[in-house]
Enzyme design. Structure first.
Site, short mmCIF file in Angstrom:
data_model
loop_
_atom_site.label_atom_id
_atom_site.label_comp_id
_atom_site.label_asym_id
_atom_site.label_seq_id
_atom_site.Cartn_x
_atom_site.Cartn_y
_atom_site.Cartn_z
N SER A 1 49.32 61.54 94.40
CA SER A 1 48.04 61.96 94.92
C SER A 1 48.07 61.83 96.43
O SER A 1 48.89 61.09 96.98
CB SER A 1 46.92 61.08 94.36
N GLY B 1 31.26 63.57 93.15
CA GLY B 1 31.41 64.18 91.81
C GLY B 1 30.15 64.02 90.97
O GLY B 1 29.04 64.33 91.41
N TYR B 2 30.33 63.52 89.76
CA TYR B 2 29.21 63.37 88.82
C TYR B 2 28.54 62.01 88.93
O TYR B 2 27.69 61.68 88.08
CB TYR B 2 29.72 63.59 87.39
N LYS C 1 41.70 56.78 96.50
CA LYS C 1 42.42 56.39 95.30
C LYS C 1 43.54 55.41 95.64
O LYS C 1 43.77 54.43 94.93
CB LYS C 1 42.99 57.64 94.61
N ASP D 1 44.94 60.94 85.94
CA ASP D 1 44.13 62.14 85.73
C ASP D 1 42.81 61.63 85.17
O ASP D 1 42.81 60.81 84.24
CB ASP D 1 44.82 63.11 84.77
N SER D 2 41.73 62.07 85.75
CA SER D 2 40.45 61.53 85.34
C SER D 2 39.38 62.59 85.39
O SER D 2 39.55 63.66 85.99
CB SER D 2 40.05 60.33 86.21
N ALA E 1 43.14 59.22 99.80
CA ALA E 1 43.17 57.92 100.47
C ALA E 1 42.31 56.89 99.73
O ALA E 1 42.68 55.71 99.65
CB ALA E 1 42.70 58.06 101.91
#
Length: 210
Positions: A7, A164-165, A12, A68-69, A10
């Protein structure tokens, strides 16, 4: 040991770096090594994480880890799932800054999710993270860790934090939407934190680290 993160994120890197802090590993992003991002053509988190880890391990010539998420909603059969980041079809100009691109995509994703759940009484959902670690590209024994953060989809966004969500997933055990949590609380309870703690334990046991 150098462990390549598949990835260029940064945030993460920082999250995993702190969670792996007690291990003798130097976590580096694939981008810092000039490694391009891998394709993610699969329908499950574990297959995509494995593909990304293999790609990074092959290019780096050594150990790699990938995640992966996404968000899985019960009433939608697990959607948006692996396409969580690009759930809504959005045409964005190429000149748009990366952060603005992400914000517009996030807003479109959230709007589409609320539209598809309109009138739906079952609001159960979860953030899911799968982590895969390989000693080398052909490692026959990948380490696979899972993290699931259970919640419910709100009727409308709440909170200003996260991305995101995060404004839509309400965590009953904490009494707040993810976007309303401070970073320390989120990082202690999140799906990625759960998967990372599980992975750290496996690295100690299977790879004899720490």
């Amino acid at each position: 040991m150098r462990l390549v993160l598949a990835s260029n994120n940064a945030k993460k890197l920082g999250e995993l770096g702190s969670l792996f802090g007690g291990l003798p590993v130097a976590l580096v992003t694939q981008g810092s090594l000039g490694i391009a991002e891998a394709e993610e053509p699969h329908g499950t988190f574990v297959e995509n994480a494995l593909a990304k880890a293999r790609h990074a391990a092959q290019a780096a010539g050594g150990p790699a880890i990938a995640d992966d998420s996404g968000l899985c909603v019960e009433a939608l059969g697990g959607a948006p799932g692996v396409i969580s980041a690009h759930y809504a079809p959005v045409e964005l100009p190429s000149w748009l800054p990366r952060e603005s691109h992400r914000e517009r995509q996030d807003a479109a994703n959230n709007a589409l999710l609320l539209q598809r759940l309109a009138g739906q009484p079952d609001r159960r959902a979860r953030f899911v993270c799968t982590l895969v670690a390989l000693r080398h590209a052909q490692d026959p024994e990948p380490l696979i860790a899972f993290g699931r953060w259970e919640g419910e989809i709100l009727q409308q966004p709440a909170g200003e934090g996260g991305f995101g969500y995060d404004p839509l997933l309400f965590i009953p055990s904490l009494g707040k939407a993810v976007a309303q949590l401070d970073a320390a609380v989120k990082n202690a309870h999140s799906h990625r934190a759960l998967a990372a703690r599980q992975m750290a334990a496996m690295l100690r046991e299977a790879w004899h680290l720490g």
